[in-house]
Design a protein around this motif. Sequence first.
Motif, PDB file in Angstrom:
ATOM      1  N   THR A  13       0.859  -1.181   0.000  1.00 49.37           N
ATOM      2  CA  THR A  13       0.000   0.000   0.000  1.00 49.37           C
ATOM      3  C   THR A  13       0.893   1.228   0.000  1.00 49.37           C
ATOM      4  O   THR A  13       1.807   1.345   0.816  1.00 49.37           O
ATOM      5  CB  THR A  13      -0.913   0.011   1.232  1.00 49.37           C
ATOM      6  OG1 THR A  13      -1.763  -1.137   1.169  1.00 49.37           O
ATOM      7  CG2 THR A  13      -1.762   1.270   1.281  1.00 49.37           C
ATOM      8  N   TYR A  32      -3.784   7.919 -13.117  1.00 51.75           N
ATOM      9  CA  TYR A  32      -5.157   7.900 -13.605  1.00 51.75           C
ATOM     10  C   TYR A  32      -5.580   6.492 -14.013  1.00 51.75           C
ATOM     11  O   TYR A  32      -4.948   5.857 -14.847  1.00 51.75           O
ATOM     12  CB  TYR A  32      -5.305   8.867 -14.782  1.00 51.75           C
ATOM     13  CG  TYR A  32      -6.737   9.061 -15.204  1.00 51.75           C
ATOM     14  CD1 TYR A  32      -7.622   9.747 -14.389  1.00 51.75           C
ATOM     15  CD2 TYR A  32      -7.193   8.560 -16.405  1.00 51.75           C
ATOM     16  CE1 TYR A  32      -8.933   9.931 -14.770  1.00 51.75           C
ATOM     17  CE2 TYR A  32      -8.502   8.744 -16.796  1.00 51.75           C
ATOM     18  CZ  TYR A  32      -9.372   9.428 -15.971  1.00 51.75           C
ATOM     19  OH  TYR A  32     -10.671   9.600 -16.355  1.00 51.75           O
ATOM     20  N   ALA A  35      -5.027   4.170  -9.526  1.00 50.81           N
ATOM     21  CA  ALA A  35      -4.985   4.449  -8.093  1.00 50.81           C
ATOM     22  C   ALA A  35      -6.235   5.220  -7.696  1.00 50.81           C
ATOM     23  O   ALA A  35      -6.927   5.803  -8.534  1.00 50.81           O
ATOM     24  CB  ALA A  35      -3.744   5.274  -7.755  1.00 50.81           C
ATOM     25  N   GLU A  36      -6.494   5.233  -6.407  1.00 50.14           N
ATOM     26  CA  GLU A  36      -7.554   6.082  -5.867  1.00 50.14           C
ATOM     27  C   GLU A  36      -7.000   7.494  -5.769  1.00 50.14           C
ATOM     28  O   GLU A  36      -5.868   7.691  -5.320  1.00 50.14           O
ATOM     29  CB  GLU A  36      -7.969   5.577  -4.490  1.00 50.14           C
ATOM     30  CG  GLU A  36      -9.057   6.391  -3.863  1.00 50.14           C
ATOM     31  CD  GLU A  36      -9.479   5.851  -2.504  1.00 50.14           C
ATOM     32  OE1 GLU A  36     -10.243   6.560  -1.838  1.00 50.14           O
ATOM     33  OE2 GLU A  36      -9.056   4.755  -2.125  1.00 50.14           O
ATOM     34  N   ARG A  38      -7.770  11.455  -4.407  1.00 52.23           N
ATOM     35  CA  ARG A  38      -8.579  12.361  -3.598  1.00 52.23           C
ATOM     36  C   ARG A  38      -8.018  13.765  -3.748  1.00 52.23           C
ATOM     37  O   ARG A  38      -6.890  14.036  -3.357  1.00 52.23           O
ATOM     38  CB  ARG A  38      -8.541  11.965  -2.113  1.00 52.23           C
ATOM     39  CG  ARG A  38      -9.047  10.568  -1.823  1.00 52.23           C
ATOM     40  CD  ARG A  38     -10.552  10.487  -2.092  1.00 52.23           C
ATOM     41  NE  ARG A  38     -11.027   9.141  -1.955  1.00 52.23           N
ATOM     42  CZ  ARG A  38     -11.858   8.747  -1.010  1.00 52.23           C
ATOM     43  NH1 ARG A  38     -12.288   9.592  -0.107  1.00 52.23           N
ATOM     44  NH2 ARG A  38     -12.252   7.505  -0.969  1.00 52.23           N
ATOM     45  N   TYR A  66      -2.423   3.861  -3.676  1.00 52.93           N
ATOM     46  CA  TYR A  66      -2.326   2.531  -4.283  1.00 52.93           C
ATOM     47  C   TYR A  66      -2.626   1.580  -3.139  1.00 52.93           C
ATOM     48  O   TYR A  66      -1.860   1.484  -2.185  1.00 52.93           O
ATOM     49  CB  TYR A  66      -0.925   2.264  -4.827  1.00 52.93           C
ATOM     50  CG  TYR A  66      -0.519   3.164  -5.964  1.00 52.93           C
ATOM     51  CD1 TYR A  66      -0.976   2.942  -7.248  1.00 52.93           C
ATOM     52  CD2 TYR A  66       0.347   4.227  -5.749  1.00 52.93           C
ATOM     53  CE1 TYR A  66      -0.590   3.757  -8.297  1.00 52.93           C
ATOM     54  CE2 TYR A  66       0.744   5.043  -6.787  1.00 52.93           C
ATOM     55  CZ  TYR A  66       0.274   4.806  -8.057  1.00 52.93           C
ATOM     56  OH  TYR A  66       0.658   5.613  -9.093  1.00 52.93           O
ATOM     57  N   ASN A  67      -3.751   0.867  -3.216  1.00 46.89           N
ATOM     58  CA  ASN A  67      -4.195   0.078  -2.077  1.00 46.89           C
ATOM     59  C   ASN A  67      -3.614  -1.320  -2.002  1.00 46.89           C
ATOM     60  O   ASN A  67      -3.996  -2.107  -1.146  1.00 46.89           O
ATOM     61  CB  ASN A  67      -5.723   0.044  -2.003  1.00 46.89           C
ATOM     62  CG  ASN A  67      -6.359  -0.611  -3.194  1.00 46.89           C
ATOM     63  OD1 ASN A  67      -5.686  -1.261  -4.002  1.00 46.89           O
ATOM     64  ND2 ASN A  67      -7.647  -0.456  -3.336  1.00 46.89           N
ATOM     65  N   GLN A  71      -6.742  -2.544  -7.419  1.00 45.89           N
ATOM     66  CA  GLN A  71      -8.083  -2.062  -7.752  1.00 45.89           C
ATOM     67  C   GLN A  71      -8.061  -0.559  -7.944  1.00 45.89           C
ATOM     68  O   GLN A  71      -7.446   0.155  -7.177  1.00 45.89           O
ATOM     69  CB  GLN A  71      -9.065  -2.379  -6.634  1.00 45.89           C
ATOM     70  CG  GLN A  71      -9.386  -3.844  -6.513  1.00 45.89           C
ATOM     71  CD  GLN A  71     -10.428  -4.075  -5.443  1.00 45.89           C
ATOM     72  OE1 GLN A  71     -10.951  -3.138  -4.841  1.00 45.89           O
ATOM     73  NE2 GLN A  71     -10.724  -5.321  -5.175  1.00 45.89           N
ATOM     74  N   CYS A  72      -8.750  -0.101  -8.936  1.00 46.60           N
ATOM     75  CA  CYS A  72      -8.920   1.332  -9.157  1.00 46.60           C
ATOM     76  C   CYS A  72     -10.240   1.760  -8.523  1.00 46.60           C
ATOM     77  O   CYS A  72     -11.269   1.167  -8.798  1.00 46.60           O
ATOM     78  CB  CYS A  72      -8.935   1.647 -10.650  1.00 46.60           C
ATOM     79  SG  CYS A  72      -9.348   3.359 -10.993  1.00 46.60           S
ATOM     80  N   LEU A  73     -10.198   2.769  -7.663  1.00 52.45           N
ATOM     81  CA  LEU A  73     -11.397   3.207  -6.974  1.00 52.45           C
ATOM     82  C   LEU A  73     -11.847   4.599  -7.400  1.00 52.45           C
ATOM     83  O   LEU A  73     -12.560   5.269  -6.674  1.00 52.45           O
ATOM     84  CB  LEU A  73     -11.144   3.196  -5.455  1.00 52.45           C
ATOM     85  CG  LEU A  73     -10.751   1.846  -4.870  1.00 52.45           C
ATOM     86  CD1 LEU A  73     -10.396   1.984  -3.409  1.00 52.45           C
ATOM     87  CD2 LEU A  73     -11.856   0.844  -5.048  1.00 52.45           C
ATOM     88  N   ASN A  74     -11.431   5.059  -8.566  1.00 52.30           N
ATOM     89  CA  ASN A  74     -11.837   6.405  -9.011  1.00 52.30           C
ATOM     90  C   ASN A  74     -13.320   6.448  -9.278  1.00 52.30           C
ATOM     91  O   ASN A  74     -13.927   5.561  -9.731  1.00 52.30           O
ATOM     92  CB  ASN A  74     -11.088   6.804 -10.290  1.00 52.30           C
ATOM     93  CG  ASN A  74      -9.641   7.098  -9.997  1.00 52.30           C
ATOM     94  OD1 ASN A  74      -9.297   7.468  -8.882  1.00 52.30           O
ATOM     95  ND2 ASN A  74      -8.806   6.938 -10.990  1.00 52.30           N
TER      96      ASN A  74
END
Length: 74
Positions: A13, A32, A35-36, A38, A66-67, A71-74
Amino acid sequence: MRKAYEEAQTGTTVVLLIPARTDTAYFHDYIYGKAEIRFLRGRLHFEDEDGNRFPPAPFPSMVVIYNGDHQCLN
């Protein structure tokens, strides 16, 4: 950014506080859709341990996460 992205590919992470530069190649190559993201409202302000305040950052900022599980959480 490349190093952070590569470390995340191993399952680590990774959390980054960076300037919000969405017009850069590294944003599109490593962030883009990968990654998530914010975006932080306003400009960051900093102060030292004695309470002395410094001028705000001259740019907007974002937190990139980057978790570790790709997984992409956008």
